[in-house]
Design a protein around this motif. Structure first.
Motif, PDB file in Angstrom:
ATOM      1  N   MET A   1      -2.597   3.196 -12.625  1.00  0.00           N
ATOM      2  CA  MET A   1      -1.323   3.279 -11.891  1.00  0.00           C
ATOM      3  C   MET A   1      -0.908   1.886 -11.423  1.00  0.00           C
ATOM      4  O   MET A   1      -1.718   1.136 -10.891  1.00  0.00           O
ATOM      5  N   LYS A   2       0.356   1.570 -11.675  1.00  0.00           N
ATOM      6  CA  LYS A   2       0.836   0.244 -11.281  1.00  0.00           C
ATOM      7  C   LYS A   2       1.027   0.170  -9.769  1.00  0.00           C
ATOM      8  O   LYS A   2       1.162   1.185  -9.089  1.00  0.00           O
ATOM      9  N   ASP A   3       1.074  -1.041  -9.267  1.00  0.00           N
ATOM     10  CA  ASP A   3       1.283  -1.235  -7.824  1.00  0.00           C
ATOM     11  C   ASP A   3       2.593  -0.613  -7.349  1.00  0.00           C
ATOM     12  O   ASP A   3       2.648  -0.009  -6.278  1.00  0.00           O
ATOM     13  N   THR A   4       3.639  -0.783  -8.152  1.00  0.00           N
ATOM     14  CA  THR A   4       4.953  -0.257  -7.762  1.00  0.00           C
ATOM     15  C   THR A   4       4.911   1.271  -7.641  1.00  0.00           C
ATOM     16  O   THR A   4       5.397   1.847  -6.666  1.00  0.00           O
ATOM     17  N   GLN A   5       4.299   1.911  -8.627  1.00  0.00           N
ATOM     18  CA  GLN A   5       4.190   3.384  -8.590  1.00  0.00           C
ATOM     19  C   GLN A   5       3.396   3.836  -7.355  1.00  0.00           C
ATOM     20  O   GLN A   5       3.765   4.786  -6.675  1.00  0.00           O
ATOM     21  N   LEU A   6       2.323   3.120  -7.095  1.00  0.00           N
ATOM     22  CA  LEU A   6       1.483   3.447  -5.937  1.00  0.00           C
ATOM     23  C   LEU A   6       2.273   3.303  -4.630  1.00  0.00           C
ATOM     24  O   LEU A   6       2.232   4.171  -3.758  1.00  0.00           O
ATOM     25  N   GLU A   7       3.021   2.241  -4.519  1.00  0.00           N
ATOM     26  CA  GLU A   7       3.820   2.016  -3.295  1.00  0.00           C
ATOM     27  C   GLU A   7       4.896   3.085  -3.136  1.00  0.00           C
ATOM     28  O   GLU A   7       5.134   3.574  -2.031  1.00  0.00           O
ATOM     29  N   ILE A   8       5.540   3.445  -4.224  1.00  0.00           N
ATOM     30  CA  ILE A   8       6.570   4.497  -4.148  1.00  0.00           C
ATOM     31  C   ILE A   8       5.924   5.824  -3.737  1.00  0.00           C
ATOM     32  O   ILE A   8       6.430   6.536  -2.869  1.00  0.00           O
ATOM     33  N   TRP A  10       3.136   6.352  -1.949  1.00  0.00           N
ATOM     34  CA  TRP A  10       2.775   6.311  -0.524  1.00  0.00           C
ATOM     35  C   TRP A  10       4.014   6.380   0.369  1.00  0.00           C
ATOM     36  O   TRP A  10       4.010   7.059   1.407  1.00  0.00           O
ATOM     37  N   THR A  11       5.077   5.716  -0.035  1.00  0.00           N
ATOM     38  CA  THR A  11       6.309   5.737   0.758  1.00  0.00           C
ATOM     39  C   THR A  11       6.895   7.144   0.808  1.00  0.00           C
ATOM     40  O   THR A  11       7.265   7.647   1.877  1.00  0.00           O
ATOM     41  N   VAL A  12       6.926   7.807  -0.356  1.00  0.00           N
ATOM     42  CA  VAL A  12       7.486   9.164  -0.412  1.00  0.00           C
ATOM     43  C   VAL A  12       6.609  10.133   0.383  1.00  0.00           C
ATOM     44  O   VAL A  12       7.105  10.948   1.177  1.00  0.00           O
ATOM     45  N   LEU A  13       5.296  10.046   0.227  1.00  0.00           N
ATOM     46  CA  LEU A  13       4.392  10.935   0.979  1.00  0.00           C
ATOM     47  C   LEU A  13       4.534  10.733   2.485  1.00  0.00           C
ATOM     48  O   LEU A  13       4.594  11.690   3.254  1.00  0.00           O
ATOM     49  N   THR A  14       4.630   9.479   2.896  1.00  0.00           N
ATOM     50  CA  THR A  14       4.812   9.174   4.323  1.00  0.00           C
ATOM     51  C   THR A  14       6.131   9.751   4.830  1.00  0.00           C
ATOM     52  O   THR A  14       6.192  10.345   5.908  1.00  0.00           O
TER      53      THR A  14
END
Ligand SMILES: [Cu+2]
Length: 137
Positions: A1-8, A10-14
């Motif tokens: 998983m790319k960093d961008t996908q991971l950040e998106i 976590w942001t959506v889950l939060t």
């Protein structure tokens, strides 16, 4: 998983968690503020060192309050002399009684029993004896 996908992710889950908590908090706050229309209004007047209760029919009682199980009740509080605080711990009631100012709170007693209302604002020498019996039946 790319960093961008991971950040998106976590942001959506939060955002989802925060939205759920905000909805639950709003619901809880609305429940606190909503006094039922059928609530019985009882005036409470504090003075050194007693509680006077006035029921809707005008009947007055000193240091003894009788409530009905399951019946919502609104307390309108005043004080005759100094600041007091009306606390029925087991019914979740705690509010100041202040001279020249009416304060308000409400509760619905859910369990029969005998409870204690205690002044929780130091109001003079006999403050600790400023109690009332609260009977729920
Ligand atoms: Cu007191």
């Amino acid at each position: 998983m790319k960093d961008t996908q991971l950040e998106i992710t976590w942001t959506v889950l939060t955002a989802i968690v925060v939205t759920i908590l905000a909805a639950l908090s709003t619901q809880a706050l609305m429940n606190i503020e909503t006094i039922p229309d059928n609530a019985k209004v009882i005036k409470v007047e504090a003075s050194q060192w007693q509680w006077q209760f006035t029921y809707p029919n005008g009947t007055k009682a000193l240091d003894e309050l009788v409530l009905s199980k399951g019946e919502p009740v609104v307390f309108l509080l005043n004080a005759r002399d100094v600041d007091h605080s009306f606390n029925i711990h087991d019914l979740g009631v705690k509010i100041d009684a202040i001279p020249g100012h009416t304060t308000r709170t409400w509760t619905t007693p859910e369990k029969e029993g005998v409870y204690i209302a205690q002044c929780t604002e130091f109001c003079g020498l006999a403050h600790s004896r400023m109690r009332a019996k609260v009977i729920v039946k």
